[in-house]
Design a protein around this motif. Sequence first.
Motif, PDB file in Angstrom:
ATOM      1  N   ARG A  77     -13.010  -4.553  -9.804  1.00  0.00           N
ATOM      2  CA  ARG A  77     -12.317  -3.690  -8.470  1.00  0.00           C
ATOM      3  C   ARG A  77     -12.995  -3.882  -7.354  1.00  0.00           C
ATOM      4  O   ARG A  77     -14.255  -3.821  -7.474  1.00  0.00           O
ATOM      5  N   GLU A  78     -12.428  -4.089  -6.321  1.00  0.00           N
ATOM      6  CA  GLU A  78     -12.750  -4.195  -5.075  1.00  0.00           C
ATOM      7  C   GLU A  78     -12.232  -3.141  -3.954  1.00  0.00           C
ATOM      8  O   GLU A  78     -10.874  -3.013  -4.016  1.00  0.00           O
ATOM      9  N   LEU A  79     -13.033  -2.535  -3.247  1.00  0.00           N
ATOM     10  CA  LEU A  79     -12.453  -1.317  -2.312  1.00  0.00           C
ATOM     11  C   LEU A  79     -12.920  -1.869  -1.009  1.00  0.00           C
ATOM     12  O   LEU A  79     -14.375  -2.463  -0.794  1.00  0.00           O
ATOM     13  N   PRO A  80     -12.294  -1.380  -0.031  1.00  0.00           N
ATOM     14  CA  PRO A  80     -12.822  -1.756   1.371  1.00  0.00           C
ATOM     15  C   PRO A  80     -13.797  -0.621   1.678  1.00  0.00           C
ATOM     16  O   PRO A  80     -14.169   0.118   0.920  1.00  0.00           O
ATOM     17  N   GLN A 251      -4.663   7.835  -7.276  1.00  0.00           N
ATOM     18  CA  GLN A 251      -4.752   6.401  -7.401  1.00  0.00           C
ATOM     19  C   GLN A 251      -5.278   5.968  -5.886  1.00  0.00           C
ATOM     20  O   GLN A 251      -4.703   6.641  -4.995  1.00  0.00           O
ATOM     21  N   PHE A 252      -5.926   4.794  -5.983  1.00  0.00           N
ATOM     22  CA  PHE A 252      -6.556   4.173  -4.682  1.00  0.00           C
ATOM     23  C   PHE A 252      -5.246   3.820  -3.837  1.00  0.00           C
ATOM     24  O   PHE A 252      -4.199   3.109  -4.317  1.00  0.00           O
ATOM     25  N   ALA A 253      -5.119   4.270  -2.488  1.00  0.00           N
ATOM     26  CA  ALA A 253      -4.141   3.682  -1.596  1.00  0.00           C
ATOM     27  C   ALA A 253      -4.050   2.104  -1.469  1.00  0.00           C
ATOM     28  O   ALA A 253      -3.129   1.513  -1.330  1.00  0.00           O
ATOM     29  N   GLY A 269      -2.532  12.343  -5.672  1.00  0.00           N
ATOM     30  CA  GLY A 269      -3.186  13.238  -6.603  1.00  0.00           C
ATOM     31  C   GLY A 269      -2.886  14.766  -6.355  1.00  0.00           C
ATOM     32  O   GLY A 269      -2.564  15.263  -5.466  1.00  0.00           O
ATOM     33  N   LEU A 270      -3.038  15.464  -7.667  1.00  0.00           N
ATOM     34  CA  LEU A 270      -2.290  16.984  -7.333  1.00  0.00           C
ATOM     35  C   LEU A 270      -3.444  17.707  -8.418  1.00  0.00           C
ATOM     36  O   LEU A 270      -3.495  17.285  -9.373  1.00  0.00           O
ATOM     37  N   LEU A 271      -3.996  19.064  -7.791  1.00  0.00           N
ATOM     38  CA  LEU A 271      -4.783  19.695  -8.461  1.00  0.00           C
ATOM     39  C   LEU A 271      -3.997  20.804  -8.843  1.00  0.00           C
ATOM     40  O   LEU A 271      -2.884  21.344  -8.354  1.00  0.00           O
ATOM     41  N   ALA A 272      -4.407  21.779 -10.036  1.00  0.00           N
ATOM     42  CA  ALA A 272      -3.612  22.858 -10.512  1.00  0.00           C
ATOM     43  C   ALA A 272      -3.297  23.935  -9.476  1.00  0.00           C
ATOM     44  O   ALA A 272      -2.184  24.608  -9.484  1.00  0.00           O
ATOM     45  N   ASP A 273      -3.954  23.988  -8.485  1.00  0.00           N
ATOM     46  CA  ASP A 273      -3.885  25.200  -7.437  1.00  0.00           C
ATOM     47  C   ASP A 273      -2.984  24.505  -6.466  1.00  0.00           C
ATOM     48  O   ASP A 273      -2.776  25.325  -5.043  1.00  0.00           O
ATOM     49  N   ASN A 274      -2.629  23.312  -6.312  1.00  0.00           N
ATOM     50  CA  ASN A 274      -1.381  22.692  -5.393  1.00  0.00           C
ATOM     51  C   ASN A 274      -2.334  22.118  -4.395  1.00  0.00           C
ATOM     52  O   ASN A 274      -1.620  21.463  -3.187  1.00  0.00           O
ATOM     53  N   THR A 275      -3.518  21.924  -4.548  1.00  0.00           N
ATOM     54  CA  THR A 275      -4.204  21.045  -3.756  1.00  0.00           C
ATOM     55  C   THR A 275      -3.884  19.440  -3.952  1.00  0.00           C
ATOM     56  O   THR A 275      -3.426  19.096  -5.048  1.00  0.00           O
ATOM     57  N   VAL A 276      -3.588  18.918  -2.662  1.00  0.00           N
ATOM     58  CA  VAL A 276      -3.123  17.547  -2.841  1.00  0.00           C
ATOM     59  C   VAL A 276      -3.929  16.662  -2.272  1.00  0.00           C
ATOM     60  O   VAL A 276      -4.936  17.083  -1.463  1.00  0.00           O
ATOM     61  N   VAL A 277      -4.486  15.504  -3.036  1.00  0.00           N
ATOM     62  CA  VAL A 277      -5.288  14.608  -2.985  1.00  0.00           C
ATOM     63  C   VAL A 277      -4.937  13.160  -2.467  1.00  0.00           C
ATOM     64  O   VAL A 277      -4.034  12.495  -3.321  1.00  0.00           O
ATOM     65  N   SER A 278      -5.208  12.771  -1.447  1.00  0.00           N
ATOM     66  CA  SER A 278      -5.024  11.115  -0.980  1.00  0.00           C
ATOM     67  C   SER A 278      -6.512  10.560  -1.118  1.00  0.00           C
ATOM     68  O   SER A 278      -7.556  10.929  -0.747  1.00  0.00           O
ATOM     69  N   LEU A 279      -6.258   9.254  -1.805  1.00  0.00           N
ATOM     70  CA  LEU A 279      -7.425   8.445  -2.258  1.00  0.00           C
ATOM     71  C   LEU A 279      -7.495   7.091  -1.658  1.00  0.00           C
ATOM     72  O   LEU A 279      -6.469   6.346  -1.662  1.00  0.00           O
ATOM     73  N   TYR A 280      -8.737   7.036  -0.602  1.00  0.00           N
ATOM     74  CA  TYR A 280      -8.806   5.600   0.121  1.00  0.00           C
ATOM     75  C   TYR A 280      -9.692   4.932  -0.438  1.00  0.00           C
ATOM     76  O   TYR A 280     -10.807   5.362  -0.909  1.00  0.00           O
TER      77      TYR A 280
END
Length: 280
Positions: A77-80, A251-253, A269-280
């Motif tokens: 796996r490679e990430l910027p 998941q990674f963008a 991504g989504l946590l149980a408290d409705n926190t939304v997660v963007s993964l870069y």
Amino acid sequence: MGHMTSVETEQEDDRSKRATRSSMLANRIVLLGASNLTLSLPLAIQQIQHCCGGPSEVLAAVGHGRSYGQSSQVLIRELPGIIESGLWSQLDSWCARPTYALLTDIGNDILYGYQPAQILQWITWCIDQLQRQSASIVVTNLPITSIESLSEWRYQFFRNVFYPFCQLSRREVIECAHAVHQGLIELAARKHYVLCEQDPAWMSPDGIHYAFGSRKRLYQHICKHFNEVHELASRAERKQTSFSSWQQRPQFAYKKMWGKERLCPQPSGLLADNTVVSLY
């Protein structure tokens, strides 16, 4: 006007849910780091929310072996680099919210062969972008005591495991770590962010990764520094909440697997408290 198809109805419902969820978000959390943050992502989010409130809109540029400035590869796996990720354009384009940023795992780039001046330049760039958003910023300094305490055989062993292409000696790594450590102190004085020194008791035998049993305690300590920036809520509003688990793992963008590009729309991504997660 024709009737909406089932696909169009689902898309409209999805947009409506996203709009409703967005209106409920209390703040934005920006997380930059590598392995330590990757392994404790929900925990770090929870501890920041304990000080700052939630649910949150999270932008995270993390990942095992992550470099702040250049692409990095772990196995297939490679990430910027963090500064090259899509996080920054997303940060500029979204609506204004109270923003809280944690920068950690800064020492990886030493083992990738980059000089302290270059590493500090990358961190300065990140700080500047975050301060444009009026973010409250906490940075963890390098665990210099733990790094110095590594014996020669332990250094050689863990260097070969985690950074197999690195040829730097223990002495060279310690010299660079001291330079980055001092540079972050001087940068904090100029840029006025909170710099958190790390307790050697938090660290595992490799000197750079957090011991599993210490994670909750150490993130409580690190994240309470956000209270030094703002008195954000009443004590009742900051009451400790239960751990918020993943409803949907992010998941990674953008990443490469076996050299092939893979894209994923964000937030993912989504946590149980409705926190939304963007993964870069």
